[in-house]
Write a protein that holds these residues in place. Sequence first.
Motif, PDB file in Angstrom:
ATOM      1  N   VAL A  10      62.286 -20.061  85.182  1.00  0.00           N
ATOM      2  CA  VAL A  10      62.459 -18.739  84.582  1.00  0.00           C
ATOM      3  C   VAL A  10      63.737 -18.091  85.111  1.00  0.00           C
ATOM      4  O   VAL A  10      64.519 -17.504  84.346  1.00  0.00           O
ATOM      5  N   THR A  54      60.370 -14.086  79.132  1.00  0.00           N
ATOM      6  CA  THR A  54      61.115 -15.349  79.253  1.00  0.00           C
ATOM      7  C   THR A  54      60.176 -16.502  79.536  1.00  0.00           C
ATOM      8  O   THR A  54      60.318 -17.598  78.965  1.00  0.00           O
ATOM      9  N   LEU A  99      67.176 -16.950  83.054  1.00  0.00           N
ATOM     10  CA  LEU A  99      67.696 -15.582  83.134  1.00  0.00           C
ATOM     11  C   LEU A  99      69.038 -15.517  83.850  1.00  0.00           C
ATOM     12  O   LEU A  99      69.600 -14.431  84.023  1.00  0.00           O
ATOM     13  N   GLN A 108      58.395 -17.493  76.391  1.00  0.00           N
ATOM     14  CA  GLN A 108      59.270 -18.259  75.500  1.00  0.00           C
ATOM     15  C   GLN A 108      59.392 -19.706  75.967  1.00  0.00           C
ATOM     16  O   GLN A 108      59.352 -20.644  75.157  1.00  0.00           O
TER      17      GLN A 108
END
Length: 232
Positions: A47, A29, A51, A32
């Motif tokens: 992050v 993540t 999530l 990205q």
Amino acid sequence: MSNAPVWDRPEPPSRPSPVPLSRELIVRTAVQLADEGGLDEVSLRKVASALNAGPMRLYGYIETKDELLDLMVDEVYGEITPPDPSADWRTGLRHVAHSIRDAAKRHEWFIDLLSGRPHQGPNALVHMETTLATVRFEDIDQVLGVTGTVMAYVYGAVRREITELRAERSSGMTEEQWQRASGPYMRRMLATGRFPVLGRVMFESRDHEPAEVFELGLDYVLDGVAARHGLR
């Protein structure tokens, strides 16, 4: 805070949760987010938000942002394919050079983290081992000298290429548009006669694609190694 490096620390025990977590998921993540918006978009809080998890849950997996950056770098090292063990030194180092450039083009932030940090993750260690093993000299200091010289070129050339891409994007102009805009100033400066070699560069040199420029510079470095050590 644990004194053990993140590579050696086990993950916390899994527990029932509507948002399952793992170190691998956290790192993917973060990668990205960095790919989409640069390193400024990477923090444990951001992050966690991506999530849909509370930030405190991440601290069971990663204790600091520096650890997260180290894990991200190692994730990209895992994308760099090692050279064929049977390849000669030139072919092997060329493969490594282009693999690093390809990885850095996919993850532009990667080049920003290649200096000033120890790279001790499992993927980084494999990368270093296979790169060094490509140069089969008896003297290990010569092995370090050759690989270090080639990697210094690769990092510098890739950093320049990515910096130019970023500058082009931030200016909103293509390279051709920028050249047209700066043309009158450059012509006035060249007309002074103080910059004859730069004048030749502007009017006589051919345009090369970035890949060609990278390959040409790499050839110069590899040819220099070959000449110094009497190699092909």
